[in-house]
Design an enzyme around this catalytic site. Structure first.
Site, mmCIF file in Angstrom:
data_model
loop_
_atom_site.group_PDB
_atom_site.id
_atom_site.type_symbol
_atom_site.label_atom_id
_atom_site.label_comp_id
_atom_site.label_asym_id
_atom_site.label_seq_id
_atom_site.Cartn_x
_atom_site.Cartn_y
_atom_site.Cartn_z
ATOM 1 N N HIS A 193 54.212 -29.196 -136.187
ATOM 2 C CA HIS A 193 54.990 -30.420 -136.407
ATOM 3 C C HIS A 193 56.213 -30.497 -135.493
ATOM 4 C CE1 HIS A 193 52.298 -31.271 -139.621
ATOM 5 N NE2 HIS A 193 52.763 -30.329 -140.420
ATOM 6 N N ASP A 248 45.514 -31.726 -139.956
ATOM 7 C CA ASP A 248 46.395 -31.389 -141.070
ATOM 8 C C ASP A 248 45.828 -31.812 -142.417
ATOM 9 O OD1 ASP A 248 48.537 -30.697 -142.669
ATOM 10 O OD2 ASP A 248 50.041 -31.695 -141.471
#
Length: 453
Positions: free
Chosen positions: A268, A319
């Site tokens: 991220h 994800d």
């Protein structure tokens, strides 16, 4: 021995025509241009990137968390509470079926391998299974079913926050001490060893919120040559918490206290300053980007342009798996830069179009993140390959670079004709070879699971 022939192929960073690719024992043996058509024929042959960050079980939650919650404003943190409640009912059998379905969708989207950031280890309530690696074995079993190249990352998750508090009700299934984690890792190694030789076992401290300083320092030594992944600087509240308890912002602390290098993939990194972005890029660590999930959870925008200007490596993951699409992940990465900077074709260079640069860089960075010798079509690499169907109406008559741009910015998985993972031909005609059975098993898993919601 397999022989492929491509009208155009992106070989070691350059387009070649009429390319014969020979594959032996899962690896590319040779790539020869200007050859007559023989063997399996495809139109546009590319390296297939690894999907560098997946929580497979969350696929079964897709679409279930879009109602307004009881609080004034929904956020990542309210979503997380819903996720905790959802996973309490998951059985090993359901996890295996869901994971195989996710891996099938990855392959049909053009990914050649999967990196599973796996933290669902125990029974509901936190009691370990008789076999501590039960859930890891289920991830490996799913990969055996789907055929995808697997990098399995069992996750160390110790605490409920930076203050060392105990895990909350939704987190007990994740928890381990460093000693119990080492035992789990040993069991996971046995499972991975039963898979094909392109399989990889790595390690993953969940985040600075969830592990101790001592564990962070010692964990890389458990598997000295394997990849290490960790969530880093995803949410503003996370940055504030780490700064309050660790005395520095997450990225600054990691830069000062961890031996960051090419083994690391940091997931991220949507909450970084310009200085942090430049410094972290220069360590050689890969940024594990999940643009669709980062948008869904309101994480923020990764500073991709500054990152690549400092020679940073990127990889792409799905994800939460609410949507599994290589094309859409790459598109979202570029369009967020455009929105922030009021620009166009943000990642394009004079030498490479936007789509080509994004796919090439994601393939190379994804292979690094996966600990996988792939990412380029060249002799010696694992044959992780993606073929686009230039007979698709939107690709008709286009040059290779423009076809890639169209796939990324105007296309979707319907343009994917074939995918190989370490030479295993798993998608043909846009369809996984075991789609019917994998889909039926998934239906059974979610039917039972959703009945209890």
């Amino acid at each position: 021995m397999q022989t492929l022939w491509a009208r155009h192929a992106l070989v070691a960073g350059q387009w070649l025509a009429d390319v014969r690719v020979e594959i032996d024992a899962g690896r590319i043996l040779s790539c020869t241009p200007d050859q007559p058509a023989t063997g399996q024929r495809v139109h546009l042959l590319l390296p297939a990137p690894a999907n560098s960050h997946s929580h497979a079980f969350q696929r079964a939650m897709a679409g279930l968390t879009e109602q307004r919650g009881p609080q004034a404003g929904d956020s990542f943190w309210t979503w997380r509470q819903l996720m905790f409640r959802f996973l309490n009912d998951l059985t090993p059998e359901q996890v295996e079926a869901i994971t195989a379905f996710v891996q099938m969708e990855m392959l049909e989207a053009g990914f050649g391998a999967s990196v599973e950031f796996h933290y669902l280890h125990h029974r509901a309530g936190g009691a370990p299974y008789r076999n501590p690696a039960e859930m890891s074995e289920r991830i490996a079993a799913a990969a055996e079913t789907s055929g995808i190249g697997l990098t399995l990352l069992p996750v160390l998750y110790q605490f409920g926050g930076c203050d060392g508090r105990a895990l909350g009700p939704g987190q007990q299934r994740f928890g381990n001490t460093p000693d119990s984690y080492a035992t789990l890792l040993s069991g996971a190694e046995g499972a991975v060893m039963q898979l094909p030789p392109d399989s990889v076992l790595g390690t993953a401290p969940h985040s600075l919120r969830a592990v101790s300083r001592e564990a962070l320092q010692s964990l890389p030594g458990l598997r000295p040559d394997a990849p290490i992944h960790m969530h880093l600087a995803e949410q503003k509240a996370e940055v504030d918490e780490v700064q309050a308890h660790w005395g520095a912002r997450p990225v600054d602390w990691a830069l000062d206290n961890l031996d960051l290098n090419g083994r690391w993939c940091l997931i991220h990194c949507t909450q970084m300053t310009a200085q942090e972005t430049s410094a972290l890029a220069r360590t050689g660590a890969v940024a594990g980007l999940c643009p669709l999930t980062e948008a869904s959870l309101g994480d923020g925008i990764f500073d991709g342009i500054r990152w690549v200007e400092n020679a940073g490596a990127i990889s792409i993951g799905s994800d939460s798996n609410i949507r599994i699409s290589l094309a859409e992940e790459l598109r979202q990465l570029d369009t967020t830069q455009r929105l922030r900077d009021h620009s166009r074709a943000a990642f394009a260079t004079r030498a490479r179009s936007t789509g080509r640069r994004l796919l090439e860089d994601a393939a190379i960075g994804g292979a690094q993140a996966a600990g996988r010798g792939a990412g380029r079509i060249e002799p010696g690499a694992w044959a992780d390959l993606l073929a686009l169907d230039t007979g698709h109406p939107d690709l008709e008559g286009l040059s290779p670079d423009t076809a890639l741009d169209t796939f990324v910015f105007a296309g979707d998985s319907a343009m994917v004709s074939d995918v190989w993972s370490a030479g295993r031909h798993l998608v043909t005609g846009g369809r996984h070879i075991a789609r019917d059975q994998i889909t039926e098993d998934y239906r059974g898993a979610v039917r039972t699971l959703r009945a209890g919601l």
